[in-house]
Motif scaffolding. Structure first.
Motif, PDB file in Angstrom:
ATOM      1  N   LYS A 190       0.909  -1.049  -0.025  1.00  0.00           N
ATOM      2  CA  LYS A 190      -0.057  -0.127   0.109  1.00  0.00           C
ATOM      3  C   LYS A 190       0.958   1.207  -0.016  1.00  0.00           C
ATOM      4  CE  LYS A 190      -3.709  -2.278   2.472  1.00  0.00           C
ATOM      5  NZ  LYS A 190      -4.744  -2.195   3.371  1.00  0.00           N
ATOM      6  N   VAL A 191       0.327   2.246  -0.468  1.00  0.00           N
ATOM      7  CA  VAL A 191       1.104   3.624  -0.368  1.00  0.00           C
ATOM      8  C   VAL A 191       1.481   3.989   1.130  1.00  0.00           C
ATOM      9  CG1 VAL A 191       0.394   6.052  -0.573  1.00  0.00           C
ATOM     10  CG2 VAL A 191       0.004   4.600  -2.541  1.00  0.00           C
ATOM     11  N   PHE A 192       2.471   4.561   1.475  1.00  0.00           N
ATOM     12  CA  PHE A 192       3.078   4.857   2.739  1.00  0.00           C
ATOM     13  C   PHE A 192       3.804   6.220   2.583  1.00  0.00           C
ATOM     14  CE2 PHE A 192       5.988   5.480   5.839  1.00  0.00           C
ATOM     15  CZ  PHE A 192       5.308   5.145   7.190  1.00  0.00           C
ATOM     16  N   ILE A 193       3.183   6.999   3.307  1.00  0.00           N
ATOM     17  CA  ILE A 193       3.694   8.438   3.204  1.00  0.00           C
ATOM     18  C   ILE A 193       3.976   9.090   4.557  1.00  0.00           C
ATOM     19  CG2 ILE A 193       2.804  10.823   2.499  1.00  0.00           C
ATOM     20  CD1 ILE A 193       0.392   9.302   1.071  1.00  0.00           C
ATOM     21  N   GLY A 194       4.800   9.650   4.615  1.00  0.00           N
ATOM     22  CA  GLY A 194       5.744  10.306   5.698  1.00  0.00           C
ATOM     23  C   GLY A 194       7.041  10.756   5.541  1.00  0.00           C
ATOM     24  N   TYR A 195       7.498  11.435   6.513  1.00  0.00           N
ATOM     25  CA  TYR A 195       9.011  11.962   6.491  1.00  0.00           C
ATOM     26  C   TYR A 195       9.569  11.944   7.685  1.00  0.00           C
ATOM     27  CZ  TYR A 195       7.096  16.921   7.305  1.00  0.00           C
ATOM     28  OH  TYR A 195       6.545  17.834   7.688  1.00  0.00           O
ATOM     29  N   SER A 196      10.604  12.689   7.971  1.00  0.00           N
ATOM     30  CA  SER A 196      11.434  12.792   9.012  1.00  0.00           C
ATOM     31  C   SER A 196      11.707  11.563   9.758  1.00  0.00           C
ATOM     32  CB  SER A 196      10.482  13.764  10.142  1.00  0.00           C
ATOM     33  OG  SER A 196      11.304  14.023  11.147  1.00  0.00           O
ATOM     34  N   ASP A 197      11.432  11.140  11.022  1.00  0.00           N
ATOM     35  CA  ASP A 197      11.810   9.948  11.546  1.00  0.00           C
ATOM     36  C   ASP A 197      11.182   8.914  11.046  1.00  0.00           C
ATOM     37  OD1 ASP A 197      12.225   8.761  14.215  1.00  0.00           O
ATOM     38  OD2 ASP A 197       9.862   8.097  13.931  1.00  0.00           O
ATOM     39  N   HIS A 198      10.090   9.049   9.977  1.00  0.00           N
ATOM     40  CA  HIS A 198       9.893   7.914   9.169  1.00  0.00           C
ATOM     41  C   HIS A 198      10.599   7.372   8.153  1.00  0.00           C
ATOM     42  CE1 HIS A 198       6.255   8.258  11.696  1.00  0.00           C
ATOM     43  NE2 HIS A 198       5.841   9.384  11.096  1.00  0.00           N
ATOM     44  N   THR A 199      11.744   8.163   7.852  1.00  0.00           N
ATOM     45  CA  THR A 199      12.668   7.592   7.212  1.00  0.00           C
ATOM     46  C   THR A 199      13.304   6.114   7.392  1.00  0.00           C
ATOM     47  OG1 THR A 199      13.585   9.862   6.884  1.00  0.00           O
ATOM     48  CG2 THR A 199      15.218   7.648   6.475  1.00  0.00           C
ATOM     49  N   SER A 200      13.143   5.866   8.882  1.00  0.00           N
ATOM     50  CA  SER A 200      13.471   4.429   9.206  1.00  0.00           C
ATOM     51  C   SER A 200      12.450   3.411   8.695  1.00  0.00           C
ATOM     52  CB  SER A 200      13.445   4.520  10.682  1.00  0.00           C
ATOM     53  OG  SER A 200      12.167   4.744  11.215  1.00  0.00           O
ATOM     54  N   LEU A 201      10.918   3.773   8.622  1.00  0.00           N
ATOM     55  CA  LEU A 201      10.187   3.028   8.114  1.00  0.00           C
ATOM     56  C   LEU A 201      10.265   2.894   6.393  1.00  0.00           C
ATOM     57  CD1 LEU A 201       7.094   4.032   9.981  1.00  0.00           C
ATOM     58  CD2 LEU A 201       8.365   1.773  10.153  1.00  0.00           C
ATOM     59  N   HIS A 202      10.703   3.978   5.830  1.00  0.00           N
ATOM     60  CA  HIS A 202      11.114   3.951   4.520  1.00  0.00           C
ATOM     61  C   HIS A 202      12.160   2.848   4.157  1.00  0.00           C
ATOM     62  CE1 HIS A 202       8.238   7.035   3.104  1.00  0.00           C
ATOM     63  NE2 HIS A 202       8.721   7.902   4.032  1.00  0.00           N
ATOM     64  N   CYS A 203      13.139   2.987   4.764  1.00  0.00           N
ATOM     65  CA  CYS A 203      14.311   1.980   4.565  1.00  0.00           C
ATOM     66  C   CYS A 203      13.766   0.536   5.055  1.00  0.00           C
ATOM     67  CB  CYS A 203      15.504   2.279   5.528  1.00  0.00           C
ATOM     68  SG  CYS A 203      16.231   3.870   5.341  1.00  0.00           S
ATOM     69  N   TRP A 204      13.122   0.273   5.811  1.00  0.00           N
ATOM     70  CA  TRP A 204      12.704  -1.094   6.206  1.00  0.00           C
ATOM     71  C   TRP A 204      11.735  -1.690   5.167  1.00  0.00           C
ATOM     72  CZ3 TRP A 204       8.463  -3.884   6.442  1.00  0.00           C
ATOM     73  CH2 TRP A 204       8.510  -5.169   7.237  1.00  0.00           C
ATOM     74  N   LEU A 205      10.682  -0.541   4.613  1.00  0.00           N
ATOM     75  CA  LEU A 205      10.018  -1.118   3.562  1.00  0.00           C
ATOM     76  C   LEU A 205      10.538  -1.350   2.254  1.00  0.00           C
ATOM     77  CD1 LEU A 205       6.856   1.323   4.535  1.00  0.00           C
ATOM     78  CD2 LEU A 205       6.896  -1.060   4.567  1.00  0.00           C
ATOM     79  N   HIS A 206      11.783  -0.644   2.139  1.00  0.00           N
ATOM     80  CA  HIS A 206      12.489  -0.792   0.940  1.00  0.00           C
ATOM     81  C   HIS A 206      13.259  -2.152   0.874  1.00  0.00           C
ATOM     82  CE1 HIS A 206      11.746   2.334  -2.133  1.00  0.00           C
ATOM     83  NE2 HIS A 206      11.255   3.062  -0.877  1.00  0.00           N
ATOM     84  N   ASN A 207      13.751  -2.407   2.326  1.00  0.00           N
ATOM     85  CA  ASN A 207      14.933  -3.394   2.408  1.00  0.00           C
ATOM     86  C   ASN A 207      13.914  -4.610   2.557  1.00  0.00           C
ATOM     87  OD1 ASN A 207      17.003  -1.511   2.644  1.00  0.00           O
ATOM     88  ND2 ASN A 207      17.185  -1.670   4.876  1.00  0.00           N
ATOM     89  N   GLU A 208      12.866  -4.828   3.286  1.00  0.00           N
ATOM     90  CA  GLU A 208      12.180  -6.115   3.441  1.00  0.00           C
ATOM     91  C   GLU A 208      11.036  -6.330   2.290  1.00  0.00           C
ATOM     92  OE1 GLU A 208      13.410  -8.176   5.638  1.00  0.00           O
ATOM     93  OE2 GLU A 208      14.847  -6.591   6.347  1.00  0.00           O
ATOM     94  N   ALA A 209      10.538  -5.263   1.958  1.00  0.00           N
ATOM     95  CA  ALA A 209       9.465  -5.612   1.034  1.00  0.00           C
ATOM     96  C   ALA A 209       9.473  -4.950  -0.379  1.00  0.00           C
ATOM     97  CB  ALA A 209       7.967  -4.957   1.417  1.00  0.00           C
ATOM     98  N   SER A 210      10.735  -4.156  -0.561  1.00  0.00           N
ATOM     99  CA  SER A 210      11.066  -3.880  -2.006  1.00  0.00           C
ATOM    100  C   SER A 210       9.624  -2.913  -2.392  1.00  0.00           C
ATOM    101  CB  SER A 210      11.274  -4.750  -3.142  1.00  0.00           C
ATOM    102  OG  SER A 210      12.255  -5.502  -2.849  1.00  0.00           O
ATOM    103  N   LEU A 211       9.196  -2.063  -1.402  1.00  0.00           N
ATOM    104  CA  LEU A 211       8.044  -1.255  -1.612  1.00  0.00           C
ATOM    105  C   LEU A 211       8.359   0.159  -2.064  1.00  0.00           C
ATOM    106  CD1 LEU A 211       4.841  -1.277  -1.842  1.00  0.00           C
ATOM    107  CD2 LEU A 211       5.087  -0.658   0.738  1.00  0.00           C
ATOM    108  N   VAL A 212       7.856   0.650  -3.258  1.00  0.00           N
ATOM    109  CA  VAL A 212       7.709   2.096  -3.501  1.00  0.00           C
ATOM    110  C   VAL A 212       7.278   2.698  -2.381  1.00  0.00           C
ATOM    111  CG1 VAL A 212       7.424   4.121  -5.032  1.00  0.00           C
ATOM    112  CG2 VAL A 212       8.347   1.728  -5.895  1.00  0.00           C
ATOM    113  N   THR A 213       7.838   3.943  -1.581  1.00  0.00           N
ATOM    114  CA  THR A 213       7.278   4.439  -0.711  1.00  0.00           C
ATOM    115  C   THR A 213       7.406   5.925  -0.907  1.00  0.00           C
ATOM    116  OG1 THR A 213       9.045   4.699   0.632  1.00  0.00           O
ATOM    117  CG2 THR A 213       7.532   2.911   0.951  1.00  0.00           C
ATOM    118  N   PHE A 214       6.779   6.976  -0.342  1.00  0.00           N
ATOM    119  CA  PHE A 214       6.537   8.352  -0.533  1.00  0.00           C
ATOM    120  C   PHE A 214       6.922   9.294   0.539  1.00  0.00           C
ATOM    121  CE2 PHE A 214       3.807   5.638  -2.987  1.00  0.00           C
ATOM    122  CZ  PHE A 214       3.826   6.250  -4.311  1.00  0.00           C
TER     123      PHE A 214
END
Length: 317
Positions: free
Chosen positions: A111-135
């Motif tokens: 699913k689309v996941f949107i956020g910034y700042s502290d959520h950089t950690s979630l962006h990294c995890w979603l790319h590393n573990e799920a190869s997901l394009v995030t926003f």
């Protein structure tokens, strides 16, 4: 972040009428700002669902316990009626979730996941573990609550499936070092990015990439220090070009030149083009949405006309 455009998972597009979960994976937002931002999302034509713990206060600065925040995030990914997830605010706390995230659940429900700042950690995890394009884009309490908080053009182009668009001087971009580069757009908040190095959740740059970095309240010597950290960690080896965010949340106007020089000093051995000023993340005006994980081209060869071109759709339509 895993940066192979051929293997990324693109979430379904967020068209008007989509149902958005508003969550707080990190710190507690102000409830009045959350509701003001929700009203703006609804005015734009979206349905919204407020996470059960999204406005919880505590323990400490967190929006609920670790379990509460995990339950909200897992629940939103698992719920077939939810089309996308928009964070309410950043702060601190997302990194606590990483060892406990259910990778199989999230991979099965992109699913689309949107956020910034502290959520950089979630962006990294979603790319590393799920190869997901995030926003990397505007949040509910931080941006949608403000009259001028959201750049709707980039929001819609990113989330509705535009397969070719660009950003330029009108979006704050200016040239620090000319040149041309292509790669997968990646990055986030540099302080979160740098602190993850040496952990199991560190960003990964495995192919040619354009790196976007921004932050708030970060002085020139701190930018120099963290960029040196990225260099020493080998994270820039496959980076072809770098874009920095709008630095007005870091330094006063009369220090801008000093910061430019600190960045260029730190990156004196980096050969690629460098731009600065892109209005995404911690900004005081309309926040630009950046899709992380898709191909982009940075063209800084024409003085006065810097461009970053997004070369493919970030979602499936």
């Amino acid at each position: 972040m895993t940066n192979s455009p051929n293997s990324v998972v693109k979430p379904p597009a967020l068209l008007l009428g989509a149902r958005l979960a508003v969550l707080s994976p990190a710190s507690t937002p102000k409830a009045e700002l959350v509701h003001r931002g929700i009203a703006q999302l609804r005015a734009l034509g979206y349905e919204t669902v407020l996470g059960a713990h999204a406005v919880d206060s505590g323990p400490l600065y967190y929006a609920g316990s670790l379990k509460d925040r995990l339950d909200d995030l897992h629940g939103a990914f698992a719920d077939p009626t939810i089309d996308g997830i928009v964070c309410a605010r950043g702060g601190w706390g997302s990194a606590e979730l990483l060892p406990h995230l259910d990778a199989a659940l999230i991979r099965s429900n992109p699913k689309v996941f949107i956020g910034y700042s502290d959520h950089t950690s979630l962006h990294c995890w979603l790319h590393n573990e799920a190869s997901l394009v995030t926003f990397y884009g505007p949040m509910v309490a931080a941006d949608f609550s403000r009259d001028d908080g959201v750049d709707l053009a980039s929001w819609r182009r990113s989330l509705e499936g535009d397969n070719s668009w660009s950003l330029g001087v009108e979006d704050g971009l200016r040239i620090l070092r000319p040149g041309y580069a292509e790669g997968v757009l990646t990055g986030g908040c540099i302080s979160i990015y740098a602190e993850a190095l040496g952990t199991a959740y560190a960003p990964q740059i495995d192919s040619a990439s354009i790196l976007f970095l921004e932050d708030i309240g970060t002085k020139p010597y701190q930018w120099d220090r963290m960029l040196l950290h990225l260099r020493y960690a080998g994270l820039l080896e496959r980076v072809t070009g770098i874009i920095f965010g709008d630095m007005r949340q870091c330094v006063a106007d009369d220090e801008a030149d000093y910061l430019d020089r600190a960045i260029l000093h730190s990156l004196r051995d980096f050969d690629g083009p460098i731009a600065i000023g892109l209005r995404s993340g911690h900004v005081g005006a309309a926040n630009i949405t950046l899709p992380l994980g898709i191909s982009a081209r940075l063209d800084l060869n024409e003085a006065g006309n810097p461009r970053m071109h997004l070369l493919e759709a970030a979602v499936t339509v």
